[in-house]
Design a protein around this motif. Sequence first.
Motif, PDB file in Angstrom:
ATOM      1  N   ASP A 203      -4.665 -29.198 -22.819  1.00  0.00           N
ATOM      2  CA  ASP A 203      -4.551 -27.915 -23.515  1.00  0.00           C
ATOM      3  C   ASP A 203      -3.885 -26.851 -22.655  1.00  0.00           C
ATOM      4  O   ASP A 203      -3.432 -25.828 -23.173  1.00  0.00           O
ATOM      5  N   GLY A 204      -3.822 -27.094 -21.346  1.00  0.00           N
ATOM      6  CA  GLY A 204      -3.155 -26.160 -20.457  1.00  0.00           C
ATOM      7  C   GLY A 204      -3.013 -26.743 -19.067  1.00  0.00           C
ATOM      8  O   GLY A 204      -3.638 -27.765 -18.728  1.00  0.00           O
ATOM      9  N   TYR A 205      -2.189 -26.094 -18.253  1.00  0.00           N
ATOM     10  CA  TYR A 205      -1.903 -26.574 -16.894  1.00  0.00           C
ATOM     11  C   TYR A 205      -1.481 -25.387 -16.042  1.00  0.00           C
ATOM     12  O   TYR A 205      -0.805 -24.470 -16.517  1.00  0.00           O
ATOM     13  N   TRP A 206      -1.882 -25.427 -14.766  1.00  0.00           N
ATOM     14  CA  TRP A 206      -1.393 -24.419 -13.821  1.00  0.00           C
ATOM     15  C   TRP A 206      -1.276 -25.039 -12.440  1.00  0.00           C
ATOM     16  O   TRP A 206      -1.967 -26.001 -12.101  1.00  0.00           O
ATOM     17  N   GLU A 207      -0.373 -24.485 -11.642  1.00  0.00           N
ATOM     18  CA  GLU A 207      -0.229 -24.944 -10.263  1.00  0.00           C
ATOM     19  C   GLU A 207       0.715 -24.009  -9.513  1.00  0.00           C
ATOM     20  O   GLU A 207       1.595 -23.375 -10.106  1.00  0.00           O
ATOM     21  N   LYS A 208       0.520 -23.944  -8.193  1.00  0.00           N
ATOM     22  CA  LYS A 208       1.382 -23.145  -7.318  1.00  0.00           C
ATOM     23  C   LYS A 208       2.068 -24.041  -6.301  1.00  0.00           C
ATOM     24  O   LYS A 208       1.748 -25.201  -6.145  1.00  0.00           O
ATOM     25  N   ARG A 209       3.041 -23.446  -5.613  1.00  0.00           N
ATOM     26  CA  ARG A 209       3.758 -24.098  -4.499  1.00  0.00           C
ATOM     27  C   ARG A 209       4.406 -25.415  -4.931  1.00  0.00           C
ATOM     28  O   ARG A 209       4.342 -26.434  -4.237  1.00  0.00           O
ATOM     29  N   LEU A 210       5.050 -25.367  -6.071  1.00  0.00           N
ATOM     30  CA  LEU A 210       5.827 -26.496  -6.555  1.00  0.00           C
ATOM     31  C   LEU A 210       7.302 -26.263  -6.245  1.00  0.00           C
ATOM     32  O   LEU A 210       7.700 -25.190  -5.794  1.00  0.00           O
ATOM     33  N   ASN A 211       8.105 -27.282  -6.494  1.00  0.00           N
ATOM     34  CA  ASN A 211       9.551 -27.144  -6.355  1.00  0.00           C
ATOM     35  C   ASN A 211      10.185 -27.080  -7.741  1.00  0.00           C
ATOM     36  O   ASN A 211       9.590 -27.516  -8.739  1.00  0.00           O
ATOM     37  N   ALA A 212      11.403 -26.558  -7.796  1.00  0.00           N
ATOM     38  CA  ALA A 212      12.076 -26.421  -9.088  1.00  0.00           C
ATOM     39  C   ALA A 212      12.173 -27.756  -9.809  1.00  0.00           C
ATOM     40  O   ALA A 212      11.998 -27.833 -11.028  1.00  0.00           O
ATOM     41  N   TRP A 213      12.442 -28.832  -9.052  1.00  0.00           N
ATOM     42  CA  TRP A 213      12.613 -30.141  -9.693  1.00  0.00           C
ATOM     43  C   TRP A 213      11.309 -30.703 -10.245  1.00  0.00           C
ATOM     44  O   TRP A 213      11.332 -31.602 -11.068  1.00  0.00           O
ATOM     45  N   ASP A 214      10.171 -30.184  -9.804  1.00  0.00           N
ATOM     46  CA  ASP A 214       8.884 -30.639 -10.337  1.00  0.00           C
ATOM     47  C   ASP A 214       8.646 -30.148 -11.764  1.00  0.00           C
ATOM     48  O   ASP A 214       7.967 -30.812 -12.557  1.00  0.00           O
ATOM     49  N   ILE A 215       9.149 -28.971 -12.078  1.00  0.00           N
ATOM     50  CA  ILE A 215       8.730 -28.298 -13.314  1.00  0.00           C
ATOM     51  C   ILE A 215       9.868 -27.919 -14.255  1.00  0.00           C
ATOM     52  O   ILE A 215       9.611 -27.531 -15.394  1.00  0.00           O
ATOM     53  N   ALA A 216      11.124 -28.022 -13.817  1.00  0.00           N
ATOM     54  CA  ALA A 216      12.236 -27.510 -14.638  1.00  0.00           C
ATOM     55  C   ALA A 216      12.291 -28.172 -16.005  1.00  0.00           C
ATOM     56  O   ALA A 216      12.378 -27.491 -17.035  1.00  0.00           O
ATOM     57  N   ALA A 217      12.237 -29.500 -16.046  1.00  0.00           N
ATOM     58  CA  ALA A 217      12.298 -30.192 -17.340  1.00  0.00           C
ATOM     59  C   ALA A 217      11.046 -29.941 -18.159  1.00  0.00           C
ATOM     60  O   ALA A 217      11.114 -29.666 -19.368  1.00  0.00           O
ATOM     61  N   GLY A 218       9.888 -30.018 -17.526  1.00  0.00           N
ATOM     62  CA  GLY A 218       8.620 -29.891 -18.236  1.00  0.00           C
ATOM     63  C   GLY A 218       8.408 -28.546 -18.884  1.00  0.00           C
ATOM     64  O   GLY A 218       7.841 -28.461 -19.987  1.00  0.00           O
ATOM     65  N   LEU A 219       8.857 -27.473 -18.223  1.00  0.00           N
ATOM     66  CA  LEU A 219       8.610 -26.151 -18.808  1.00  0.00           C
ATOM     67  C   LEU A 219       9.357 -25.984 -20.128  1.00  0.00           C
ATOM     68  O   LEU A 219       8.855 -25.365 -21.068  1.00  0.00           O
ATOM     69  N   LEU A 220      10.569 -26.547 -20.213  1.00  0.00           N
ATOM     70  CA  LEU A 220      11.301 -26.464 -21.472  1.00  0.00           C
ATOM     71  C   LEU A 220      10.633 -27.313 -22.545  1.00  0.00           C
ATOM     72  O   LEU A 220      10.533 -26.900 -23.711  1.00  0.00           O
ATOM     73  N   ILE A 221      10.170 -28.502 -22.171  1.00  0.00           N
ATOM     74  CA  ILE A 221       9.521 -29.378 -23.143  1.00  0.00           C
ATOM     75  C   ILE A 221       8.279 -28.695 -23.733  1.00  0.00           C
ATOM     76  O   ILE A 221       8.029 -28.772 -24.942  1.00  0.00           O
ATOM     77  N   VAL A 222       7.507 -27.998 -22.884  1.00  0.00           N
ATOM     78  CA  VAL A 222       6.338 -27.266 -23.392  1.00  0.00           C
ATOM     79  C   VAL A 222       6.763 -26.164 -24.359  1.00  0.00           C
ATOM     80  O   VAL A 222       6.195 -26.007 -25.446  1.00  0.00           O
ATOM     81  N   ARG A 223       7.763 -25.394 -23.968  1.00  0.00           N
ATOM     82  CA  ARG A 223       8.213 -24.308 -24.842  1.00  0.00           C
ATOM     83  C   ARG A 223       8.687 -24.836 -26.191  1.00  0.00           C
ATOM     84  O   ARG A 223       8.360 -24.272 -27.243  1.00  0.00           O
ATOM     85  N   GLU A 224       9.449 -25.918 -26.160  1.00  0.00           N
ATOM     86  CA  GLU A 224       9.984 -26.461 -27.410  1.00  0.00           C
ATOM     87  C   GLU A 224       8.904 -27.127 -28.254  1.00  0.00           C
ATOM     88  O   GLU A 224       9.113 -27.372 -29.443  1.00  0.00           O
TER      89      GLU A 224
END
Length: 262
Positions: A203-224
């Motif tokens: 239902d949700g997720y959070w995290e700090k100190r990641l790299n761009a390649w860890d989250i770039a694809a996933g953030l768009l998939i969540v938004r869409e």
Amino acid sequence: MSGSANLNTMIKAARAAGRSLVKDFREVENLQVSTKGPGDFVSRADTRAEEIVKAELMGARPTYGWLGEEGGGTPGEDPTRRWIVDPLDGTTNFLHGLPHWAVSIALEHKGEVVAGVVFDPAKDEMFFAEKGGGAFMNETRLRVSGRERMIESIFATGLPFGGRPELPETLKACARLLPTCAGVRRWGAAALDLAYVAAGRFDGYWEKRLNAWDIAAGLLIVREAGGFVEPIREGNSMLADGEIIAANPTLFPKFAKLVRGE
């Protein structure tokens, strides 16, 4: 599902890298348990996978820039576009024989992610999205969960390891969140955590100190998939500062408030 030429190229590259990683994954159980052996093995698996992805993507779009976990960043002739690639997200899981890791590929245009692919070869689950086109897993349209009550919801995060400085803050966030919800998971692959939010599994997720390649694809998939995605600290950048908070629209305000300690 049909997509743009760029998206189809990304999916093809992810599958090719996935085939290579699956072959290497079968050899993990044969490794000697030593610092040098497994570490070197996984590094080679990472590198091979990134080489495969890069050959596919740059072969199709040689003018685009590149940012990869293994190869670093290279500007392209086209300064407005770049690939952002993690050839193996969930390296520790991979090393320990846990079948929960992924290939993550994103396309950025003028500072905004416009296409994303997260491929889990072990389960043959291909998560993908293009801006304005919705999110999918294989042939299924994705939608974030419809849960409205925190006590019925589960959330995911990454627990800092090896003495990383954000550990106390993460534990405080867990202490605020755990009494209010049905559980917190730590599965060890940020790209899949985000894909699972898009699929309604988390239902949700959070995290700090990641790299761009860890989250770039996933953030768009969540938004869409209809989810909300923001940096944890107001004014920060998710890709540049490596922090993210994501959830379905109903839970996001309550969840974000607890994570942020507001």
